[in-house]
Write a protein that holds these residues in place. Structure first.
Motif, PDB file in Angstrom:
ATOM      1  N   ALA A 118      33.058  27.619 -31.928  1.00 28.18           N
ATOM      2  CA  ALA A 118      32.580  27.343 -33.276  1.00 28.18           C
ATOM      3  C   ALA A 118      31.747  26.064 -33.300  1.00 28.18           C
ATOM      4  CB  ALA A 118      33.762  27.210 -34.229  1.00 28.18           C
ATOM      5  N   VAL A 119      30.737  26.052 -34.175  1.00 27.93           N
ATOM      6  CA  VAL A 119      29.957  24.849 -34.430  1.00 27.93           C
ATOM      7  C   VAL A 119      29.821  24.677 -35.934  1.00 27.93           C
ATOM      8  CG1 VAL A 119      28.636  24.941 -32.281  1.00 27.93           C
ATOM      9  CG2 VAL A 119      27.764  26.110 -34.305  1.00 27.93           C
ATOM     10  N   ASP A 120      29.661  23.435 -36.353  1.00 29.72           N
ATOM     11  CA  ASP A 120      29.317  23.161 -37.743  1.00 29.72           C
ATOM     12  C   ASP A 120      28.096  22.265 -37.751  1.00 29.72           C
ATOM     13  OD1 ASP A 120      30.264  20.608 -37.116  1.00 29.72           O
ATOM     14  OD2 ASP A 120      32.175  20.890 -38.152  1.00 29.72           O
ATOM     15  N   THR A 121      27.780  21.679 -38.882  1.00 27.68           N
ATOM     16  CA  THR A 121      26.566  20.878 -38.972  1.00 27.68           C
ATOM     17  C   THR A 121      26.652  19.587 -38.182  1.00 27.68           C
ATOM     18  OG1 THR A 121      27.409  19.868 -41.011  1.00 27.68           O
ATOM     19  CG2 THR A 121      25.994  21.802 -41.242  1.00 27.68           C
ATOM     20  N   GLN A 122      27.851  19.211 -37.751  1.00 25.74           N
ATOM     21  CA  GLN A 122      28.031  17.937 -37.061  1.00 25.74           C
ATOM     22  C   GLN A 122      28.196  18.072 -35.553  1.00 25.74           C
ATOM     23  OE1 GLN A 122      31.399  16.445 -39.369  1.00 25.74           O
ATOM     24  NE2 GLN A 122      30.014  15.110 -40.510  1.00 25.74           N
ATOM     25  N   ARG A 123      28.918  19.108 -35.101  1.00 25.84           N
ATOM     26  CA  ARG A 123      29.215  19.158 -33.674  1.00 25.84           C
ATOM     27  C   ARG A 123      29.759  20.521 -33.271  1.00 25.84           C
ATOM     28  NH1 ARG A 123      34.778  18.254 -32.434  1.00 25.84           N
ATOM     29  NH2 ARG A 123      36.046  17.856 -34.284  1.00 25.84           N
ATOM     30  N   ALA A 124      29.901  20.695 -31.971  1.00 24.01           N
ATOM     31  CA  ALA A 124      30.572  21.872 -31.422  1.00 24.01           C
ATOM     32  C   ALA A 124      32.073  21.626 -31.395  1.00 24.01           C
ATOM     33  CB  ALA A 124      30.060  22.161 -30.018  1.00 24.01           C
ATOM     34  N   HIS A 125      32.844  22.700 -31.442  1.00 26.82           N
ATOM     35  CA  HIS A 125      34.308  22.616 -31.454  1.00 26.82           C
ATOM     36  C   HIS A 125      34.869  23.450 -30.304  1.00 26.82           C
ATOM     37  CE1 HIS A 125      34.697  20.711 -35.506  1.00 26.82           C
ATOM     38  NE2 HIS A 125      33.512  21.268 -35.651  1.00 26.82           N
ATOM     39  N   PRO A 126      34.948  22.870 -29.109  1.00 27.88           N
ATOM     40  CA  PRO A 126      35.457  23.638 -27.958  1.00 27.88           C
ATOM     41  C   PRO A 126      36.886  24.126 -28.137  1.00 27.88           C
ATOM     42  CG  PRO A 126      34.356  21.628 -27.229  1.00 27.88           C
ATOM     43  CD  PRO A 126      34.506  21.523 -28.710  1.00 27.88           C
ATOM     44  N   LEU A 127      37.657  23.456 -29.001  1.00 22.44           N
ATOM     45  CA  LEU A 127      39.036  23.892 -29.241  1.00 22.44           C
ATOM     46  C   LEU A 127      39.133  24.786 -30.467  1.00 22.44           C
ATOM     47  CD1 LEU A 127      41.193  20.797 -28.267  1.00 22.44           C
ATOM     48  CD2 LEU A 127      40.617  22.830 -26.950  1.00 22.44           C
ATOM     49  N   ALA A 128      38.065  25.509 -30.739  1.00 21.76           N
ATOM     50  CA  ALA A 128      38.058  26.567 -31.747  1.00 21.76           C
ATOM     51  C   ALA A 128      37.109  27.625 -31.197  1.00 21.76           C
ATOM     52  CB  ALA A 128      37.588  26.054 -33.097  1.00 21.76           C
ATOM     53  N   GLY A 129      37.630  28.468 -30.333  1.00 26.67           N
ATOM     54  CA  GLY A 129      36.754  29.428 -29.688  1.00 26.67           C
ATOM     55  C   GLY A 129      37.515  30.547 -29.022  1.00 26.67           C
ATOM     56  N   VAL A 130      36.753  31.463 -28.450  1.00 23.41           N
ATOM     57  CA  VAL A 130      37.333  32.503 -27.610  1.00 23.41           C
ATOM     58  C   VAL A 130      36.767  32.318 -26.210  1.00 23.41           C
ATOM     59  CG1 VAL A 130      37.844  34.175 -29.419  1.00 23.41           C
ATOM     60  CG2 VAL A 130      35.575  34.159 -28.396  1.00 23.41           C
ATOM     61  N   TYR A 131      37.624  32.444 -25.227  1.00 25.92           N
ATOM     62  CA  TYR A 131      37.267  32.187 -23.830  1.00 25.92           C
ATOM     63  C   TYR A 131      37.676  33.378 -22.973  1.00 25.92           C
ATOM     64  CZ  TYR A 131      36.600  27.172 -24.800  1.00 25.92           C
ATOM     65  OH  TYR A 131      36.158  25.958 -25.275  1.00 25.92           O
ATOM     66  N   ARG A 132      36.875  33.651 -21.966  1.00 26.64           N
ATOM     67  CA  ARG A 132      37.287  34.612 -20.946  1.00 26.64           C
ATOM     68  C   ARG A 132      38.178  33.887 -19.944  1.00 26.64           C
ATOM     69  NH1 ARG A 132      34.810  39.277 -21.878  1.00 26.64           N
ATOM     70  NH2 ARG A 132      32.798  39.215 -22.971  1.00 26.64           N
ATOM     71  N   THR A 133      39.269  34.516 -19.577  1.00 30.29           N
ATOM     72  CA  THR A 133      40.214  33.850 -18.685  1.00 30.29           C
ATOM     73  C   THR A 133      39.636  33.655 -17.289  1.00 30.29           C
ATOM     74  OG1 THR A 133      41.286  35.979 -18.208  1.00 30.29           O
ATOM     75  CG2 THR A 133      42.240  34.633 -19.965  1.00 30.29           C
ATOM     76  N   ARG A 134      38.544  34.357 -16.959  1.00 34.48           N
ATOM     77  CA  ARG A 134      37.899  34.149 -15.663  1.00 34.48           C
ATOM     78  C   ARG A 134      37.375  32.719 -15.514  1.00 34.48           C
ATOM     79  NH1 ARG A 134      32.776  37.872 -17.497  1.00 34.48           N
ATOM     80  NH2 ARG A 134      31.517  36.214 -18.485  1.00 34.48           N
ATOM     81  N   ALA A 135      37.276  31.980 -16.639  1.00 37.30           N
ATOM     82  CA  ALA A 135      36.790  30.601 -16.589  1.00 37.30           C
ATOM     83  C   ALA A 135      37.857  29.615 -16.140  1.00 37.30           C
ATOM     84  CB  ALA A 135      36.264  30.185 -17.963  1.00 37.30           C
ATOM     85  N   ALA A 136      39.087  30.065 -15.959  1.00 32.81           N
ATOM     86  CA  ALA A 136      40.187  29.150 -15.625  1.00 32.81           C
ATOM     87  C   ALA A 136      39.904  28.363 -14.353  1.00 32.81           C
ATOM     88  CB  ALA A 136      41.497  29.928 -15.486  1.00 32.81           C
ATOM     89  N   GLY A 137      39.392  29.025 -13.323  1.00 35.42           N
ATOM     90  CA  GLY A 137      39.137  28.344 -12.058  1.00 35.42           C
ATOM     91  C   GLY A 137      38.072  27.280 -12.172  1.00 35.42           C
ATOM     92  N   THR A 138      37.012  27.588 -12.909  1.00 34.09           N
ATOM     93  CA  THR A 138      35.938  26.609 -13.108  1.00 34.09           C
ATOM     94  C   THR A 138      36.471  25.364 -13.798  1.00 34.09           C
ATOM     95  OG1 THR A 138      34.266  28.348 -13.239  1.00 34.09           O
ATOM     96  CG2 THR A 138      33.699  26.212 -14.207  1.00 34.09           C
ATOM     97  N   LEU A 139      37.290  25.561 -14.823  1.00 27.87           N
ATOM     98  CA  LEU A 139      37.824  24.419 -15.559  1.00 27.87           C
ATOM     99  C   LEU A 139      38.850  23.654 -14.724  1.00 27.87           C
ATOM    100  CD1 LEU A 139      38.163  25.856 -19.172  1.00 27.87           C
ATOM    101  CD2 LEU A 139      36.206  24.772 -18.050  1.00 27.87           C
ATOM    102  N   ALA A 140      39.644  24.360 -13.956  1.00 24.96           N
ATOM    103  CA  ALA A 140      40.609  23.680 -13.080  1.00 24.96           C
ATOM    104  C   ALA A 140      39.889  22.820 -12.052  1.00 24.96           C
ATOM    105  CB  ALA A 140      41.508  24.706 -12.393  1.00 24.96           C
ATOM    106  N   ASP A 141      38.759  23.317 -11.535  1.00 25.82           N
ATOM    107  CA  ASP A 141      37.972  22.526 -10.585  1.00 25.82           C
ATOM    108  C   ASP A 141      37.442  21.257 -11.246  1.00 25.82           C
ATOM    109  OD1 ASP A 141      38.413  24.397  -8.622  1.00 25.82           O
ATOM    110  OD2 ASP A 141      36.460  25.375  -8.825  1.00 25.82           O
ATOM    111  N   LEU A 142      37.013  21.367 -12.503  1.00 27.29           N
ATOM    112  CA  LEU A 142      36.552  20.178 -13.237  1.00 27.29           C
ATOM    113  C   LEU A 142      37.670  19.155 -13.361  1.00 27.29           C
ATOM    114  CD1 LEU A 142      34.457  21.540 -16.262  1.00 27.29           C
ATOM    115  CD2 LEU A 142      33.624  20.129 -14.372  1.00 27.29           C
ATOM    116  N   VAL A 143      38.854  19.625 -13.705  1.00 28.89           N
ATOM    117  CA  VAL A 143      40.002  18.726 -13.869  1.00 28.89           C
ATOM    118  C   VAL A 143      40.306  18.016 -12.554  1.00 28.89           C
ATOM    119  CG1 VAL A 143      42.476  18.629 -14.367  1.00 28.89           C
ATOM    120  CG2 VAL A 143      40.973  20.061 -15.767  1.00 28.89           C
ATOM    121  N   GLN A 144      40.181  18.724 -11.448  1.00 26.26           N
ATOM    122  CA  GLN A 144      40.460  18.132 -10.142  1.00 26.26           C
ATOM    123  C   GLN A 144      39.494  16.992  -9.810  1.00 26.26           C
ATOM    124  OE1 GLN A 144      42.995  18.620  -7.893  1.00 26.26           O
ATOM    125  NE2 GLN A 144      43.889  19.771  -9.594  1.00 26.26           N
ATOM    126  N   THR A 145      38.303  17.023 -10.373  1.00 29.63           N
ATOM    127  CA  THR A 145      37.344  15.933 -10.145  1.00 29.63           C
ATOM    128  C   THR A 145      37.646  14.719 -11.013  1.00 29.63           C
ATOM    129  OG1 THR A 145      35.738  16.610 -11.848  1.00 29.63           O
ATOM    130  CG2 THR A 145      35.559  17.653  -9.668  1.00 29.63           C
TER     131      THR A 145
END
Length: 201
Positions: free
Chosen positions: A134-161
Motif C-alpha cells: 500500500a501507498v498513500d500520499t506520503q509514503r509506501a507501507h511495506p507492512l501493509a501488503g501482500v507478499y509471495r512467500t518465495r521472497a523469504a530467501g531474498t529477505l533472509a539474505d538481506l538480514v544476514q548482511t
C-alpha cells in the motif's frame, strides 16, 4: 484467490518504545489490538502467523488470551531486537512451510485493517510481482501488503548482511504499489496520542 490458499503474517515483536507499553495488548473496543487484528484477518486468511520472540511482551502477555482457533499460530523463534525485516523474512518462511504461496502482511498496530483492504492489495499483485504494498500520499507501507512467500530467501539474505530497514525489502523485490480506496486502513498506532485520536473519531 481462495481464502484457504491465502495466509497472513502479523508482526508483533516490536519494542513499542514510543507507546510506552506493549501495543499488541492495548485495548481496542473491548479486545486487545492483536486479538482484533488476528480475528479480522483470519476471516480472510488461513493460517494467520503471529511473529514475535518467545520473550516478547506480546507473546508472554497474550498467548494465553488468544482466541482458540487453529487458524492462528505463533511463530516465536525470531531473535529479540531483530527488527521487522527479520520478522517478515521469518514469517514468509513459516508461511511457505505451511504451504502458502501468498500472504497478507501487517503490523500489530493497525487496528483498522479489513478484508476489503486485503482484496484490493491482492488485485494489485501480478504473476510477476513479489509483493504489492500500500501507498498513500506520503509514503509506501511495506507492512501493509501482500507478499509471495518465495521472497523469504531474498529477505533472509538481506538480514544476514545486517540490513534492518523495511524499505530494503521494497528495493530488493519486484514490488507493485497500490493506492487503497480507504487510506484509513493504513492508520497505525505508535504513541498514546495516536490511539486517542482514533477513539475520538
Amino acid at each position: 484467490m481462495e481464502t484457504s490458499r491465502l495466509g497472513a503474517v502479523v508482526l508483533a515483536g516490536g519494542a513499542s518504545k514510543r507507546m510506552g507499553s506493549d501495543k499488541a495488548a492495548l485495548a481496542w473496543n473491548g479486545e486487545s489490538m492483536l486479538v482484533r487484528i488476528t480475528r479480522v484477518v483470519s476471516e480472510r486468511c488461513d493460517p494467520v502467523l503471529v511473529v514475535a520472540p518467545a520473550k516478547s511482551p506480546a507473546y508472554l502477555g497474550l498467548s494465553e488470551q488468544h482466541p482458540g482457533t487453529d487458524r492462528i499460530r505463533w511463530v516465536t523463534d525470531e531473535k529479540p531486537g531483530a527488527g521487522p525485516l527479520a520478522g517478515l523474512a521469518r514469517g514468509l518462511a513459516a508461511a511457505a512451510d505451511a504451504g502458502r504461496e501468498v500472504v497478507f502482511v501487517c503490523a500489530t498496530d493497525m487496528p483498522l485493517v479489513s478484508a476489503e483492504m486485503i482484496n484490493e492489495l491482492l488485485r494489485g499483485l501480478s504473476d510477476a510481482d513479489d509483493a504489492a504494498i500500500a501507498v498513500d500520499t506520503q509514503r509506501a507501507h511495506p507492512l501493509a501488503g501482500v507478499y509471495r512467500t518465495r521472497a523469504a530467501g531474498t529477505l533472509a539474505d538481506l538480514v544476514q548482511t545486517g540490513e534492518r530497514r523495511m524499505v530494503a525489502a521494497v528495493e530488493a523485490l519486484r514490488t507493485n504499489r497500490v493506492t487503497l480506496s480507504d487510506p484509513a486502513w493504513l492508520t497505525n498506532v505508535n504513541a498514546p496520542e495516536d490511539l486517542h485520536r482514533l477513539r475520538v473519531h
